[in-house]
Design an enzyme around this catalytic site. Structure first.
Site, PDB file in Angstrom:
ATOM      1  N   ASP A 231     -22.923  29.580 -19.063  1.00 14.08           N
ATOM      2  CA  ASP A 231     -22.894  29.780 -20.518  1.00 14.08           C
ATOM      3  C   ASP A 231     -23.280  31.222 -20.829  1.00 14.08           C
ATOM      4  OD1 ASP A 231     -23.489  29.794 -23.263  1.00 14.08           O
ATOM      5  OD2 ASP A 231     -25.381  28.704 -22.977  1.00 14.08           O
TER       6      ASP A 231
ATOM      7  N   ASN B 208     -22.954  32.810 -23.904  1.00 14.69           N
ATOM      8  CA  ASN B 208     -23.389  33.164 -25.264  1.00 14.69           C
ATOM      9  C   ASN B 208     -24.595  32.359 -25.745  1.00 14.69           C
ATOM     10  OD1 ASN B 208     -22.247  30.725 -25.707  1.00 14.69           O
ATOM     11  ND2 ASN B 208     -20.827  31.378 -27.314  1.00 14.69           N
TER      12      ASN B 208
ATOM     13  N   ASP C 236      -2.409  17.368 -15.115  1.00  9.58           N
ATOM     14  CA  ASP C 236      -3.218  16.176 -15.354  1.00  9.58           C
ATOM     15  C   ASP C 236      -2.332  14.924 -15.393  1.00  9.58           C
ATOM     16  OD1 ASP C 236      -5.920  15.189 -16.170  1.00  9.58           O
ATOM     17  OD2 ASP C 236      -4.821  14.505 -17.929  1.00  9.58           O
TER      18      ASP C 236
ATOM     19  N   GLU D  47      -1.970  16.078 -10.105  1.00 14.76           N
ATOM     20  CA  GLU D  47      -3.031  15.072 -10.012  1.00 14.76           C
ATOM     21  C   GLU D  47      -2.325  13.727 -10.123  1.00 14.76           C
ATOM     22  OE1 GLU D  47      -6.804  13.024 -12.169  1.00 14.76           O
ATOM     23  OE2 GLU D  47      -4.953  13.488 -13.207  1.00 14.76           O
TER      24      GLU D  47
HETATM   25  C1  NOJ Z   1      -7.639  13.045 -15.278  1.00 17.61           C
HETATM   26  C2  NOJ Z   1      -8.767  13.998 -15.514  1.00 17.61           C
HETATM   27  O1  NOJ Z   1      -9.189  14.520 -14.289  1.00 17.61           O
HETATM   28  C3  NOJ Z   1      -9.834  13.205 -16.223  1.00 17.61           C
HETATM   29  O2  NOJ Z   1     -11.032  13.917 -16.315  1.00 17.61           O
HETATM   30  C4  NOJ Z   1      -9.320  12.818 -17.579  1.00 17.61           C
HETATM   31  O3  NOJ Z   1     -10.266  11.985 -18.203  1.00 17.61           O
HETATM   32  C5  NOJ Z   1      -8.007  12.050 -17.464  1.00 17.61           C
HETATM   33  N1  NOJ Z   1      -7.099  12.646 -16.543  1.00 17.61           N
HETATM   34  C6  NOJ Z   1      -7.323  11.955 -18.802  1.00 17.61           C
HETATM   35  O4  NOJ Z   1      -6.790  13.188 -19.168  1.00 17.61           O
END
Ligand code: NOJ
Length: 568
Positions: A29, A31, A215, A283
């Protein structure tokens, strides 16, 4: 395929890279407001360079109401004001590049925030409108549409549908949210959605990012007709707590549909139209490895997280099998493996491996804490061994911030400070993922929440997620000068890996070893041994390059890994 590989340095960087995941909210962090930010990352680039990583992956930094800490994006073309400005983002990319570090950012295409202008427009529009077509709105079942359109459950728990109130004040359609209520799923059959994300990719590629972490990369398409999940599979897929089990083998009508691959083929063309080996990593919580391989075919993405190690017990034979399966499956398509032992969604490996679990599905076990037998000492030994093993295996690795400090899961966050939507959506049964997201302890004393914040007066309680009183003993500061600290074990490992021509992507060869030992050779004369059982003697013709913990003379203790130079 591996035999045709160009030598290290002459092949694309993403085949071998050590990528360090930064959970921006908890990294540093700058700030003084108790929330990590872009300035904080910039201030730690020197640390990352010294650690020896090749790339960083920054979790979503877009404007967001933070219902799922950035995975609910309100605007894909800007940076969250709490984290900084676009200008600071550009400076970060530039400064990282100056140090030879690549930058990967997160992209969240499966869903937006309910505060995204598109969703607000959809709510204000009628059923059947173009605005609603960007999302997945459906009429409910039952006499008056009072029942959800199907029996799907949200990943975080509870039904995956929410009914909206229409502008005339009456209950109306339902919208799909595979995650939190505030994360409505987009409709990827809508051409405007497709086009927007292409523009988003180009926007950030123009700013110089080297890649994207996609994601829920397996989620964007849903089976046509949105069919119910078979009733006999409901428990298997959604578990007792109605939390979706990502990796259960049953076919799910909302994951891993063929349509996603068309998207990645078109994204690959965009990535390839830029210079400098731009890439994307999926992912995709799919299993077995042969399903993962589909995401990294030569005209699709470059990497896909290999989550196999999260569903393997800490046992030599199981680990050996997962390595073989992963490497074989990806060799079919010529892609490198991308090992993962930690991220912001799973219990930290120190705790998990201590319990002998690497199983994602069981991660809540240690969060809830039947952890009487938990010994951080054993877990730390195993976690370090796992890292040395993965760093020596073919392919690349994704590390998660704080694992280089040996951070354990924080299991004593007070309930009233838990923020993960899983906590509430599971009816307070699952404490969620906050325990692996506690701000990084940079300093041993508690000021500035153990050095997380530039504001020395900020107490741990004032950080967005409070570290516990014992956090300081894991600090980077306290590990700096101890050659045996976890931090220095990682640093040395990354330094050796960088210069070892046989490491990174390429072929491996199993070495005959006792059954409790996983042993393999890389290149001409590099070997890695990981001991899951009783102490063994090291081969006589070897020189020790590195070990995850001190050796016992010429013996490799339990839960320890060693890197050796062996005679040819
Ligand atoms: C996977 C992400 O790694 C996770 O943190 C998130 O909650 C879900 N996708 C939904 O976007």
């Amino acid at each position: 395929m591996s035999s045709k590989l160009a030598p290290r340095g002459q092949r694309p960087w993403w085949r071998d890279a050590v990528t360090y995941q930064i959970y921006i909210r908890s990294f540093a962090d700058s700030n003084g407001d108790g929330i990590g930010d872009v300035g904080g990352i910039r201030s730690k680039l020197g640390y990352l360079k010294k650690l020896g990583v090749d790339a960083i992956w920054i979790t979503p930094w877009y404007p967001s109401p933070q219902k799922d800490h950035g995975y609910d994006v309100a605007d894909y073309l800007d940076i969250e004001p709490d984290y900084g400005t676009l200008k600071e983002g550009e400076l970060l990319i530039q400064e990282a590049h100056d140090l030879g570090i690549k930058v990967i950012i997160d992209i969240v295409p499966n869903h937006t925030s309910d505060q995204h202008k598109w969703f607000k427009e959809a709510l204000a529009s009628k059923s059947g409108s173009a605005a609603r077509d960007r999302y997945i709105f459906r009429e409910g079942k039952g006499k008056n549409g009072e029942l959800p359109p199907n029996n799907w459950q949200a990943v975080f728990g509870g039904p995956a549908w929410k009914r909206v109130t229409e502008s005339d004040g009456k209950k109306g359609q339902w919208y799909l949210h595979l995650f939190a209520v505030e994360q409505p799923d987009l409709n990827w059959e809508n051409s405007e959605v497709v086009k927007h994300f292409e523009d988003v990719l180009k926007f950030w590629l123009d700013k110089g990012v080297d890649g994207f972490r996609i994601d829920v990369a397996h989620g964007m398409f849903k089976e046509s007709g949105l069919p119910d999940v078979r009733s006999s599979w409901i428990e298997k897929i959604f578990g007792k707590n109605n939390l979706t089990r990502m990796l259960s083998p049953e076919h799910k009508p909302f994951w891993d549909q063929e349509g996603v691959h068309d998207i990645y083929r078109s994204w690959r063309k965009i990535l390839d139209s830029y210079d400098g080996d731009r890439m994307a990593v999926a992912e995709a919580w799919v299993s077995p490895a042969s399903r993962i391989a589909k995401y990294v075919r030569s005209d699709e993405l470059q990497n896909s997280f290999n989550f196999e190690m999260l569903t393997t017990l800490w046992k030599a034979d199981e680990i050996r099998e997962k390595i073989n399966n992963s490497i074989d499956a990806l060799a079919e398509v010529g892609a490198p493996t991308s090992w993962v032992f930690n991220n912001h969604d799973v219990v930290r490996s120190v705790d998990r491996l201590d319990l002998g679990l690497t199983n994602h599905g069981d991660t809540t076990f240690s969060r809830h804490g039947d952890v009487k037998k938990l010994s951080i000492v054993r877990g730390t030994l195993r976690a370090k061994s796992a890292t040395l093993m993965a760093l020596a295996l073919p392919g690349g690795i994704y590390l998660y911030q704080g694992e280089e400090l040996g951070l354990p899961e924080v299991r004593d966050i007070p309930e009233d400070r838990l923020t993960d939507p899983r906590w509430q959506m599971s009816n307070y049964k699952d404490r969620g993922r906050d325990g692996c997201r506690v701000p990084i302890p940079w300093k041993s004393s508690s000021g500035g929440a153990f050095g997380f914040s530039s504001n020395e007066n900020l107490t741990p309680q004032q950080a967005w997620l409070p570290p516990s009183s014992w956090w300081g003993k894991y600090s980077a500061e306290s590990q700096e000068s101890d050659p045996n600290s976890t931090l220095n074990v990682y640093r040395k490992a990354l330094a050796i890996r960088k210069n070892e021509a046989g490491l990174g992507d390429g072929a491996m060869e199993w070495i005959d070893a006792p059954s409790q030992v996983v042993a393999f050779k890389r290149g001409e004369d590099f070997a890695c041994y990981i001991n899951f059982g009783n102490e063994i003697e090291l081969p006589s013709n070897s020189e020790v390059l590195h070990s995850s913990a001190p050796l016992n003379g010429n013996f490799l203790p339990t839960d320890t890994a060693v890197w050796l130079r062996v005679s040819k």
